[in-house]
Design a protein around this motif. Structure first.
Motif, PDB file in Angstrom:
ATOM      1  N   VAL A  95       0.829  -1.206   0.000  1.00  0.00           N
ATOM      2  CA  VAL A  95       0.000   0.000   0.000  1.00  0.00           C
ATOM      3  C   VAL A  95       0.866   1.261   0.000  1.00  0.00           C
ATOM      4  N   MET A  96       1.922   1.246   0.813  1.00  0.00           N
ATOM      5  CA  MET A  96       2.793   2.412   0.894  1.00  0.00           C
ATOM      6  C   MET A  96       3.581   2.623  -0.392  1.00  0.00           C
ATOM      7  N   LEU A  97       3.897   1.541  -1.096  1.00  0.00           N
ATOM      8  CA  LEU A  97       4.554   1.678  -2.397  1.00  0.00           C
ATOM      9  C   LEU A  97       3.707   2.519  -3.346  1.00  0.00           C
ATOM     10  N   TYR A  98       2.419   2.218  -3.367  1.00  0.00           N
ATOM     11  CA  TYR A  98       1.507   2.955  -4.250  1.00  0.00           C
ATOM     12  C   TYR A  98       1.335   4.401  -3.781  1.00  0.00           C
ATOM     13  N   ASN A 117       4.430   6.690  -4.329  1.00  0.00           N
ATOM     14  CA  ASN A 117       4.631   7.037  -5.739  1.00  0.00           C
ATOM     15  C   ASN A 117       3.519   7.936  -6.281  1.00  0.00           C
ATOM     16  N   ARG A 118       2.305   7.691  -5.793  1.00  0.00           N
ATOM     17  CA  ARG A 118       1.135   8.427  -6.310  1.00  0.00           C
ATOM     18  C   ARG A 118       1.071   9.855  -5.786  1.00  0.00           C
ATOM     19  N   TYR A 119       1.337  10.054  -4.486  1.00  0.00           N
ATOM     20  CA  TYR A 119       1.121  11.368  -3.880  1.00  0.00           C
ATOM     21  C   TYR A 119       2.413  12.115  -3.554  1.00  0.00           C
ATOM     22  N   PHE A 120       3.533  11.405  -3.431  1.00  0.00           N
ATOM     23  CA  PHE A 120       4.789  12.081  -3.086  1.00  0.00           C
ATOM     24  C   PHE A 120       5.820  11.994  -4.209  1.00  0.00           C
ATOM     25  N   GLY A 121       5.535  11.199  -5.229  1.00  0.00           N
ATOM     26  CA  GLY A 121       6.460  11.081  -6.340  1.00  0.00           C
ATOM     27  C   GLY A 121       7.745  10.375  -6.008  1.00  0.00           C
ATOM     28  N   THR A 122       7.745   9.577  -4.945  1.00  0.00           N
ATOM     29  CA  THR A 122       8.939   8.862  -4.513  1.00  0.00           C
ATOM     30  C   THR A 122       8.853   7.419  -4.981  1.00  0.00           C
ATOM     31  N   SER A 123       9.838   6.988  -5.750  1.00  0.00           N
ATOM     32  CA  SER A 123       9.889   5.611  -6.210  1.00  0.00           C
ATOM     33  C   SER A 123      10.655   4.785  -5.180  1.00  0.00           C
ATOM     34  N   ILE A 124       9.948   3.913  -4.468  1.00  0.00           N
ATOM     35  CA  ILE A 124      10.564   3.120  -3.410  1.00  0.00           C
ATOM     36  C   ILE A 124      11.048   1.809  -4.007  1.00  0.00           C
ATOM     37  N   GLY A 125      12.194   1.857  -4.632  1.00  0.00           N
ATOM     38  CA  GLY A 125      12.812   0.656  -5.170  1.00  0.00           C
ATOM     39  C   GLY A 125      14.197   0.524  -4.592  1.00  0.00           C
ATOM     40  N   GLY A 126      14.314   0.427  -3.296  1.00  0.00           N
ATOM     41  CA  GLY A 126      15.599   0.442  -2.610  1.00  0.00           C
ATOM     42  C   GLY A 126      15.625   1.563  -1.602  1.00  0.00           C
ATOM     43  N   LEU A 127      16.808   1.911  -1.151  1.00  0.00           N
ATOM     44  CA  LEU A 127      16.958   2.952  -0.143  1.00  0.00           C
ATOM     45  C   LEU A 127      17.590   4.218  -0.698  1.00  0.00           C
ATOM     46  N   MET A 128      17.789   4.277  -2.024  1.00  0.00           N
ATOM     47  CA  MET A 128      18.388   5.467  -2.621  1.00  0.00           C
ATOM     48  C   MET A 128      18.077   5.456  -4.113  1.00  0.00           C
ATOM     49  N   ASP A 129      18.309   6.588  -4.731  1.00  0.00           N
ATOM     50  CA  ASP A 129      18.123   6.669  -6.177  1.00  0.00           C
ATOM     51  C   ASP A 129      19.169   5.811  -6.889  1.00  0.00           C
ATOM     52  N   PRO A 130      18.840   5.276  -8.069  1.00  0.00           N
ATOM     53  CA  PRO A 130      19.757   4.344  -8.742  1.00  0.00           C
ATOM     54  C   PRO A 130      21.141   4.924  -9.016  1.00  0.00           C
ATOM     55  N   GLU A 131      21.242   6.237  -9.257  1.00  0.00           N
ATOM     56  CA  GLU A 131      22.553   6.796  -9.604  1.00  0.00           C
ATOM     57  C   GLU A 131      23.534   6.805  -8.437  1.00  0.00           C
ATOM     58  N   PHE A 132      23.030   6.584  -7.211  1.00  0.00           N
ATOM     59  CA  PHE A 132      23.912   6.583  -6.045  1.00  0.00           C
ATOM     60  C   PHE A 132      24.314   5.182  -5.602  1.00  0.00           C
ATOM     61  N   MET A 133      23.854   4.157  -6.298  1.00  0.00           N
ATOM     62  CA  MET A 133      24.052   2.790  -5.825  1.00  0.00           C
ATOM     63  C   MET A 133      25.526   2.432  -5.636  1.00  0.00           C
ATOM     64  N   ASP A 134      26.372   2.742  -6.606  1.00  0.00           N
ATOM     65  CA  ASP A 134      27.782   2.339  -6.553  1.00  0.00           C
ATOM     66  C   ASP A 134      28.712   3.505  -6.266  1.00  0.00           C
ATOM     67  N   GLN A 135      28.167   4.615  -5.794  1.00  0.00           N
ATOM     68  CA  GLN A 135      28.991   5.776  -5.499  1.00  0.00           C
ATOM     69  C   GLN A 135      29.380   5.819  -4.036  1.00  0.00           C
TER      70      GLN A 135
END
Length: 332
Positions: A156-159, A162-180
């Motif tokens: 439910v929180m995933l939806y 993403n729907r109301y806050f524009g946050t994509s919860i696919g991990g704990l950070m944005d993809p560009e920071f994964m290996d930085q």
């Protein structure tokens, strides 16, 4: 106290030895090993297998040795700080869990912090205002929190995120920071994604803690020493904090035995649903693929934390509550 600590440390050694043997036996109970599971997976994909290569890998990984010898190699390396080699990741176990350990600790720390900050005031209010409309309302919310499965709340929180806050919860950070490397931008990204898993994981724990604190505190408030304190003119706030609240916190301290391993393991099912890069999904994958060194070292680490946590909780309970004694017998 010193005699008690020495006795407990001596008991911890055979306890961990027995646990290590049980962990190794349980991991070996499913038929086959990692290589056989890997071969079956490759054959299902239509790939051919070289028998000589399989025999070489079996000898290289020590899977051709008797089980007792495999156990001795594993537990000896574990004591020396060598957690073994992960077949699945082709890396030492320490490297596999090292990067994800910090993210797991961050999630668990903030979950515990938020749980306590919410549970303490609500539990105290419910205990001091029992059977009022506010108490009934908080009780209803608590029961809803206990009854809602964490994985369902995660979906439910995933939806909603993403729907109301524009946050994509696919991990704990944005993809560009994964290996930085860690930077302020990466920290901000982690904090932006952190509130969802903290809210989901902490819901049931907060609800249960509120109910336990309410029950224990109400029980303490009915005891004669509280009536005596009021008769002597102690203020309600001072009386509540100095004695009943202190003694009703025993279960918080007793939970340290399970709290320490939960900080490392995290909530496995929620981590899988939310795609969190924590150690929980790694443990589940290791058990499924029979990656014995990764799974065994992980479970042994959790067992050691549990044993140490129980010892710490026993000592803190004796310091917190004078009615608890570390030594048996009747004191006159």
């Amino acid at each position: 106290m010193l005699k008690y600590l020495l006795k407990r440390f001596l008991v911890m050694i055979p306890t961990l030895i027995v646990i290590s043997a049980l962990v190794f036996i349980i991991i070996q109970l499913p038929p086959g090993d990692y290589l056989e599971s890997h071969i079956a997976e490759l054959e299902s994909q239509g790939e051919s297998i070289d028998p000589q290569k399989i025999e070489f890998l079996r000898h290289e990984y020590g899977l051709d040795k008797p089980l007792w010898e495999q156990y001795l190699v594993w537990i000896t390396g574990f004591v020396q700080g060598d957690l073994g080699y992960s077949f699945e990741y082709n890396l030492p176990v320490a490297e596999v869990i090292g990067d994800k350990m910090w993210l797991t600790i961050i999630v668990s720390f903030f979950t515990i912090l938020v749980t306590w900050l919410i549970a303490f005031p609500i539990g105290m209010y419910s205990a001091t205002h029992p059977y009022s409309w506010s108490d009934y309302s908080l009780t209803l919310v608590g029961f809803l929190g206990l009854a809602t499965p964490n994985f369902l709340l995660a979906l439910v929180m995933l939806y909603l995120a993403n729907r109301y806050f524009g946050t994509s919860i696919g991990g704990l950070m944005d993809p560009e920071f994964m290996d930085q490397d860690w930077s302020w931008a990466k920290v901000k990204s982690v904090l932006e994604h952190l509130w969802i898993p903290v809210l989901v994981i902490g819901t049931s724990g907060t609800a249960g803690m509120i109910r336990r604190l309410r029950a224990n505190l109400m029980d303490e408030l009915r005891k004669p020493y509280v009536v005596t304190g009021r008769a002597k003119g102690l203020g309600e706030t001072r009386l509540l904090v100095k004695y009943p609240l202190r003694l009703s916190m025993n279960f918080f301290i007793a939970d340290i035995g399970s709290l320490l391993p939960s900080i490392i393991s995290g909530a496995e099912v929620v981590a899988v649903v939310l795609s969190l890069p924590t150690t929980g999904p790694i443990l589940l994958a290791a058990l499924q693929s029979q990656d014995m060194y990764l799974a065994g070292s992980f479970l042994m680490f959790l067992a050691a934390l549990t044993v140490v946590g129980v010892l710490i909780s026993d000592i803190l309970l004796a310091m917190l509550d004078p009615r608890i004694r570390l030594q048996g017998g009747v004191q006159r």
